[in-house]
Design an enzyme around this catalytic site. Structure first.
Site, short mmCIF file in Angstrom:
data_model
loop_
_atom_site.label_atom_id
_atom_site.label_comp_id
_atom_site.label_asym_id
_atom_site.label_seq_id
_atom_site.Cartn_x
_atom_site.Cartn_y
_atom_site.Cartn_z
N ASP A 30 0.71 -1.30 -0.03
CA ASP A 30 0.07 0.10 0.02
C ASP A 30 0.87 1.22 0.02
O ASP A 30 2.03 1.28 0.70
CB ASP A 30 -0.88 0.01 1.10
CG ASP A 30 -2.17 0.81 1.22
OD1 ASP A 30 -3.41 0.25 0.98
OD2 ASP A 30 -1.91 2.04 0.88
N GLU A 151 -14.51 -10.39 -5.63
CA GLU A 151 -14.45 -10.80 -4.50
C GLU A 151 -16.03 -10.69 -3.97
O GLU A 151 -16.62 -9.45 -4.27
CB GLU A 151 -13.60 -10.03 -3.33
CG GLU A 151 -13.65 -10.14 -1.81
CD GLU A 151 -13.49 -11.37 -1.81
OE1 GLU A 151 -12.41 -12.32 -2.00
OE2 GLU A 151 -14.45 -12.27 -1.31
N PHE A 152 -16.52 -11.42 -3.11
CA PHE A 152 -17.88 -11.41 -2.66
C PHE A 152 -18.23 -10.85 -1.18
O PHE A 152 -19.30 -11.45 -0.55
CB PHE A 152 -18.78 -12.42 -3.12
CG PHE A 152 -18.85 -12.72 -4.68
CD1 PHE A 152 -19.75 -11.97 -5.43
CD2 PHE A 152 -18.00 -13.51 -5.30
CE1 PHE A 152 -19.80 -12.27 -6.87
CE2 PHE A 152 -18.13 -13.66 -6.69
CZ PHE A 152 -18.90 -12.76 -7.43
N CYS A 260 -20.71 -0.82 -1.54
CA CYS A 260 -20.56 -1.46 -2.75
C CYS A 260 -21.84 -1.33 -3.42
O CYS A 260 -21.81 -0.91 -4.63
CB CYS A 260 -20.59 -2.93 -2.52
SG CYS A 260 -18.94 -3.56 -1.87
C1 UDX Z 1 -22.33 -6.40 -0.31
C2 UDX Z 1 -22.49 -7.63 -0.74
O1 UDX Z 1 -23.20 -8.38 0.03
C3 UDX Z 1 -21.24 -8.37 -1.06
O2 UDX Z 1 -21.23 -9.87 -1.51
C4 UDX Z 1 -20.20 -7.62 -1.78
O3 UDX Z 1 -19.10 -8.19 -2.23
C5 UDX Z 1 -20.19 -6.09 -1.34
O4 UDX Z 1 -21.35 -5.45 -1.04
P1 UDX Z 1 -21.65 -5.29 2.11
O5 UDX Z 1 -21.72 -3.89 1.23
O6 UDX Z 1 -20.80 -5.58 3.16
O7 UDX Z 1 -21.65 -6.56 1.06
O8 UDX Z 1 -23.20 -5.34 2.88
P2 UDX Z 1 -24.41 -6.28 2.87
O9 UDX Z 1 -24.71 -7.00 3.94
O10 UDX Z 1 -24.62 -6.75 1.41
O11 UDX Z 1 -25.62 -5.09 3.02
C6 UDX Z 1 -25.70 -4.02 1.95
C7 UDX Z 1 -26.68 -3.08 2.34
O12 UDX Z 1 -28.11 -3.45 2.42
C8 UDX Z 1 -26.90 -2.63 3.86
O13 UDX Z 1 -26.84 -1.13 4.01
C9 UDX Z 1 -27.94 -3.25 4.46
O14 UDX Z 1 -28.41 -2.50 5.72
C10 UDX Z 1 -28.77 -3.16 3.46
N1 UDX Z 1 -30.03 -4.42 3.41
C11 UDX Z 1 -29.36 -5.59 3.17
C12 UDX Z 1 -31.16 -4.26 3.54
O15 UDX Z 1 -31.56 -2.89 3.73
N2 UDX Z 1 -32.17 -5.25 3.58
C13 UDX Z 1 -31.75 -6.46 3.48
O16 UDX Z 1 -32.41 -7.18 3.66
C14 UDX Z 1 -30.23 -6.71 3.44
#
Ligand code: UDX
Length: 430
Positions: A30, A151-152, A260
């Site tokens: 980095d 990456e997921f 994301c």
């Molecule tokens: C997401 C993807 O899940 C992941 O696979 C990808 O690599 C990166 O983006 P992340 O951003 O860490 O991961 O959060 P995630 O748990 O998916 O939630 C995203 C947003 O959706 C949050 O703001 C959460 O509060 C919202 N959410 C999620 C809802 O409003 N309702 C739901 O049922 C699920």
């Protein structure tokens, strides 16, 4: 295998630490000197369950090292993962400048065959772009291959997601490279999809956009439930039993945030546009998500007529539980709107307050949920941290000036809250 990871943000750091834990020799690079100095001492730069222990044990076992010298990382490694940030430009397009400069630097240090991998979320065609940049800037006549391996991982469960992913997607240019990746990931024993680079790039955006669509869909249904006198929790449950639909990502609330979903959905709309396709469905997904906070704050305003001089307690600032990340957090949007309407805002979050102080200077930060409730005319739940479920609500009620709760994440049972003497408002429920 010898691996170099460029970029030590969420994806880069977790990827590097997990690969080293699987027995590989990993160098993380980095340009941020302070970050690298911290990581060298085994201090994580992000909050992520399980990260600290894994970071420290792999540094101790000398499988994991950190440097600001990209050349050193490239020279030592066979596979180089690009995990730099891909922020959003004002027009929704993905800003690839960090990926481009990483590719140029890799090219300048390429002395023998290497596999270069895009792990950052990048639009379709970026694999070709990286190949062109390296081809143009390399100093020696050496061969290389470019791979897409999106990456997921989710924040808050990043280590677990990296170790037990639902699937591993590998976009490769040839069979030889595919075999190296099958070997790299074989210890995880998870489903692997080998495909071409363009398809792998699209899989990432299509997956995130589909999940965002699920959220906006259930939020639109929640609005209907609220008006029609139905209960969104039961509706989501009833839908989720259908295995083709599934119960996950059907939680109605303030909408999706984070680093994301908002960025990726915009980017896919933009990419489609570039190919002459209007992705109206995703435009609607964005529009529904953008309206969530406005209508939520509108309901609070309607309840109090005027918000001027009202004290509002906020529970939860992070964009979701188990992270300190505030990127695109709904809390920021809600708080800014409340402040603009003259309300006094007090807030509490178990881990995100340090970063929030810099973004929200006019907010009074509290030591606990009870502190945030003290003297409040309303308490607003923005992030569904588990500790909020375990609160002593009798005590909360006694602290408040007025026992009103606006629950933006449907954390509580409405009947129970009312029995406890609260005026309780949630999303999509009577
Ligand atoms: C997401 C993807 O899940 C992941 O696979 C990808 O690599 C990166 O983006 P992340 O951003 O860490 O991961 O959060 P995630 O748990 O998916 O939630 C995203 C947003 O959706 C949050 O703001 C959460 O509060 C919202 N959410 C999620 C809802 O409003 N309702 C739901 O049922 C699920």
């Amino acid at each position: 295998m010898n691996i170099c990871v460029i970029g030590t943000g969420y994806v880069g750091l977790v990827t590097g630490v997990v690969f080293s834990d699987l027995g590989n020799e990993v160098v993380c690079v980095d340009s941020d000197k302070a970050k690298i100095a911290k990581l060298k001492r085994g201090i994580p730069t992000i909050y992520e369950p399980g990260l600290k222990e894994m970071l420290q044990s792999n540094i101790e076992d000398q499988r994991l090292s950190f440097t600001t010298n990209l050349g050193e990382g490239v020279n030592k490694s066979e596979i180089i993962f690009i995990c730099v940030g891909t922020p959003q430009k004002n027009n929704g397009e993905t800003n690839l400048s960090f990926v481009e400069s990483a590719a140029r630097e890799i090219a300048g240090n390429l002395r023998e065959y290497k596999i270069i991998v895009n792990k950052s979320t990048v639009p379709v065609g970026t694999g070709d772009l990286v190949r062109e940049i390296i081809e143009k800037n390399k100093k020696y006549q050496v061969d290389f291959d470019v791979v897409s391996n999106p990456e997921f991982l989710r924040e808050g469960s990043a280590i677990k997601d990296c170790l037990t992913p639902d699937r591993i997607v590998i976009g490769v240019p040839n069979k030889k490279v595919a075999n190296r990746f099958l070997e790299l990931y074989s210890p995880l024993e998870r489903p692997m999809l080998i495909t071409d680079v363009n398809s792998a790039e699209i899989i990432k955006y299509a997956s995130n956009s589909f999940l965002a669509t699920k959220i906006s869909f259930i939020n639109a249904i929640a609005d209907l439930c609220e008006t029609a006198g139905a209960n969104i929790t039961d509706v989501a449950k009833g839908m989720g039993y259908d295995s083709r639909i599934g119960r996950e990502f059907l939680n109605a609330g303030l909408g999706y945030g984070g680093s994301c979903f908002p960025k990726d959905v915009h980017s896919l709309v933009h990419t489609a546009q570039k190919f002459g396709i209007k992705f109206s469905l995703l435009e609607n997904v964005i529009q529904i998500n953008d309206q969530r906070v406005d209508s939520f704050v509108g309901r609070i305003e309607k309840r109090f007529k005027k918000l001027k001089d009202k004290t509002i307690g906020i529970l939860g600032l992070a964009f979701k539980p188990d992270t300190d990340d505030l990127r695109e957090a709904k809390s920021i949007e809600v708080i800014k709107k409340l402040l603009a309407k003259g309300a006094r805002v007090k807030a509490y979050d178990p881990v995100a307050m340090e970063s929030a102080r810099k973004i929200l200077p006019k907010v009074e930060f509290c030591k606990s949920s009870y502190d945030a409730a003290k003297g409040a005319h309303a308490l607003i739940i923005i992030t569904e941290w588990r500790e909020f479920k375990l609160l002593n609500l009798e005590r909360i009620k006694n602290e408040m000036a007025c026992p009103v709760i606006f629950d933006g994440r449907n954390m509580y049972d409405p009947e129970r809250k009312r029995r406890l003497g609260f005026e309780y408002y949630s999303i999509g429920r009577k």
